[in-house]
Scaffold this active site. Structure first.
Site, PDB file in Angstrom:
ATOM      1  N   PHE A  31     -43.579 -37.649  25.086  1.00 41.29           N
ATOM      2  CA  PHE A  31     -43.502 -36.075  24.650  1.00 41.29           C
ATOM      3  C   PHE A  31     -42.928 -35.749  23.243  1.00 41.29           C
ATOM      4  CE2 PHE A  31     -42.970 -36.376  29.176  1.00 41.29           C
ATOM      5  CZ  PHE A  31     -44.323 -36.837  29.566  1.00 41.29           C
ATOM      6  N   HIS A  32     -42.700 -36.740  22.407  1.00 37.98           N
ATOM      7  CA  HIS A  32     -41.734 -36.578  21.249  1.00 37.98           C
ATOM      8  C   HIS A  32     -42.427 -36.677  19.801  1.00 37.98           C
ATOM      9  CE1 HIS A  32     -38.171 -38.007  23.933  1.00 37.98           C
ATOM     10  NE2 HIS A  32     -38.493 -36.866  24.140  1.00 37.98           N
ATOM     11  N   PRO A  33     -43.788 -35.985  19.791  1.00 34.78           N
ATOM     12  CA  PRO A  33     -44.397 -36.014  18.442  1.00 34.78           C
ATOM     13  C   PRO A  33     -43.657 -35.336  17.453  1.00 34.78           C
ATOM     14  CG  PRO A  33     -45.481 -34.453  19.543  1.00 34.78           C
ATOM     15  CD  PRO A  33     -44.705 -34.906  20.744  1.00 34.78           C
ATOM     16  N   ASP A  78     -44.326 -40.843  17.578  1.00 36.59           N
ATOM     17  CA  ASP A  78     -43.811 -40.531  18.645  1.00 36.59           C
ATOM     18  C   ASP A  78     -43.262 -41.562  19.380  1.00 36.59           C
ATOM     19  OD1 ASP A  78     -44.103 -38.825  21.143  1.00 36.59           O
ATOM     20  OD2 ASP A  78     -45.755 -39.746  21.776  1.00 36.59           O
ATOM     21  N   HIS A  79     -42.449 -41.123  20.511  1.00 37.34           N
ATOM     22  CA  HIS A  79     -42.027 -42.106  21.294  1.00 37.34           C
ATOM     23  C   HIS A  79     -42.920 -42.625  22.440  1.00 37.34           C
ATOM     24  CE1 HIS A  79     -37.759 -40.707  20.207  1.00 37.34           C
ATOM     25  NE2 HIS A  79     -37.940 -41.786  19.485  1.00 37.34           N
TER      26      HIS A  79
END
Length: 539
Positions: free
Chosen positions: A476-478, A301-302
């Site tokens: 919000f980038h899993p 994730d980011h």
């Protein structure tokens, strides 16, 4: 298209689980020519909330439990033991209905790297046509990189803002070039983002892909239906079980099941269905269909680190939202011209740059917002403020998704494991220092009263890293929890054709299949994955 809440024991050719960015794409494309009967099953409701379709509305949808899973990570030892909030879309459109609308594909090198896992079909040259096919670009399109007739509308931000212009000017003075198309020949540089909007409205996957499918009798959409299990006959996916309105239901699939529930819920459903690390499944009393250790592993994730500044002029969105006159102004601006803060969301300015001395391509991304709040989507501060969010593009730290129990209604355990790798810690420090250099340079420095967070006194490496641990949050980038790989890759969950290894009639199409996280926002890559799988199946 039929939207039915109660379809029991019906027979379909394909069942798509999850109506997010990838799922909407797959369901629409597979039903397009009428050959196949397709079901799309979504745990959340229809996308009727007006806040979904208003770009700035994700400040509301961020917290709406009717359309948001509202997940939390487990306490993270690298983040001072904090549990970090993970909003995820639970509605037609999925996260594309509640995200920040940033239209980024990532770097060409990301996909060339994917070719090591999935072969040349996943290199940049071969995924680019699927990006173009999905896009209707509202700018001056370079046909080599952009499409004009796709379902997803992508529009450059046309109305300039003095804060973003100052940010760009200051970055230029530090040697960072302007870039008016982050999805063009090069990602590196600074400029305004393009957004998934059309005429001041959100262009979600549900709007772009499902609305044109309404006339199709061969597409059935079932909302508010929680899929609890994939059923198998031997090693062939036969259908699904789900619950709706308190009743247990089922569907059957002649050709197969496509999981598009996202990087959290796809591995969760796989494990509930008996596919995953055998010892973990047995510990929860689940019969093992296949021992597959890669399910739920490799989570990426980011992590975003948000620097907040006070502005010395009343030009921020805080100023407009904190006054009745300002609210009326931006409301009329949207109603009359479909422009202004309501039409562009929160983040307008973007930057991709290198902070590590040996970096050969950008390793950090900035999202610059003309407002400030204690957290993304939170209530804006009472002062004139703006935010620079910094995130590392390709983190080495990785975590897991695991079962909490065998109850499908219980959320899975998310172990994000942020900042576990030394490189991630160094880039966090370097990214924050770059943001400060920009804020102290040229035109932006003329608008800054002071750095509100982390504050000028936090200057040592140790202090900056502690700020990151105490304040960092997901952007919000899993991804990557059911990653692709070749047959001899023991940790791969899907093959390069996105079929689950060792199974017939079972595919995955969502961000979980990414072998490595892309260098940027994940919505457009998720849509590309949906386009690529549906094209493969149809052909």
């Amino acid at each position: 298209m039929r939207e039915e809440p109660n379809v029991n024991e019906a027979q379909f050719d394909y069942i798509v689980v999850g109506a997010g960015s990838s799922g909407c794409t797959v369901a629409a494309r597979l039903s397009e020519d009428g050959r196949f009967r397709v079901a799309l099953v979504e745990a959340g409701p229809k996308d009727t909330s007006p806040w979904i379709h208003l770009p700035l509305g994700y400040g509301k949808t961020m917290w709406d439990e009717r359309i948001n899973w509202k997940l939390y990570t487990e306490p993270d030892p690298n983040m001072n033991g904090r549990r970090i909030y993970w909003p995820r879309g639970k509605v037609l459109g999925g996260c594309s209905a509640i995200n920040g609308l940033i239209a980024i594909r990532g770097q060409a090198e990301d996909y060339d790297d994917w070719a090591r896992y999935g072969g040349d079909q996943w290199n940049y040259r071969n995924v680019l046509p699927h990006f173009r096919k999905s896009e209707s670009f509202a700018g001056a399109a370079n046909p080599e990189f952009h499409g004009k007739h796709g379902p997803i509308c992508v529009a450059p931000i046309r109305h300039r803002h003095p804060l973003i212009d100052a940010f760009i000017g200051s970055a230029n003075q530090l040697g960072i070039p302007c870039n008016d198309d982050f999805n063009g020949p090069s990602q590196e540089g600074v400029g305004y983002y393009s957004l998934t909007t059309r005429n001041g409205m959100r262009s979600s996957a549900a709007v772009g892909y499902l609305r044109p499918a309404k006339r199709r009798s061969n597409l059935t959409i079932v909302t508010e239906a929680l899929v609890t299990k994939v059923r198998f006959e031997g090693r062939r996916a036969q259908g699904i079980d789900y619950t709706t309105n308190g009743r247990k239901m089922s569907m059957n699939a002649r050709r197969g099941v496509i999981l598009s529930a996202g990087a959290v819920h796809t591995p969760h459903l796989m494990m509930l269905s008996g596919i995953g690390p055998a010892a973990h499944l047995k510990a929860h009393g689940i019969d093992v269909v296949a021992d597959m250790p890669g399910v739920g592993a490799n989570l990426r994730d980011h992590l975003q680190l948000r620097l907040i500044y006070r502005c010395n002029r009343p030009i921020t969105t805080n100023d407009e939202l904190n006054s009745l006159t300002g609210k009326v102004k931006i409301g009329l601006q949207w109603l009359l011209t479909r422009t202004g803060p309501l039409a562009v969301g929160i983040n307008q300015g973007g930057l991709f740059a290198r902070v590590m001395p040996d970096a050969t391509r950008p390793d950090v991304q900035f999202h610059v917002a003309t407002l400030s709040a204690d957290m993304a989507g939170g209530k804006v501060h009472p002062f004139s403020g703006f935010t620079m969010s910094v995130c590392q593009l390709r983190p080495e730290s990785h975590g897991t998704i695991r079962l909490a129990c065998a109850d499908p209604t219980t959320p899975p355990l998310i172990h994000a494991n942020y900042l576990d790798a030394e490189l991630d810690r160094q880039i966090a420090i370097g990214g924050i220092r770059l943001a400060r250099r920009i804020a102290r340079t040229g035109p932006l420095s003329q608008l800054v009263t002071r750095e509100e967070l982390p504050g000028e006194s936090v200057d040592s490496k140790e202090g900056i890293l502690d700020f990151a641990r105490q304040n960092g949050a997901t952007i919000f980038h899993p991804t990557s929890t059911c990653r692709m790989g070749q047959d001899d890759d023991a940790d791969a969950v899907v093959r390069p054709d996105l079929k689950v290894r060792g199974f017939d009639g079972l595919w995955i199409a969502d961000c979980s299949v990414m072998p490595t996280i892309v260098s940027g926002n994940t919505n457009l890559p998720a849509i590309m994955i949906g386009e690529k799988l549906s094209s493969s199946i149809l052909n």
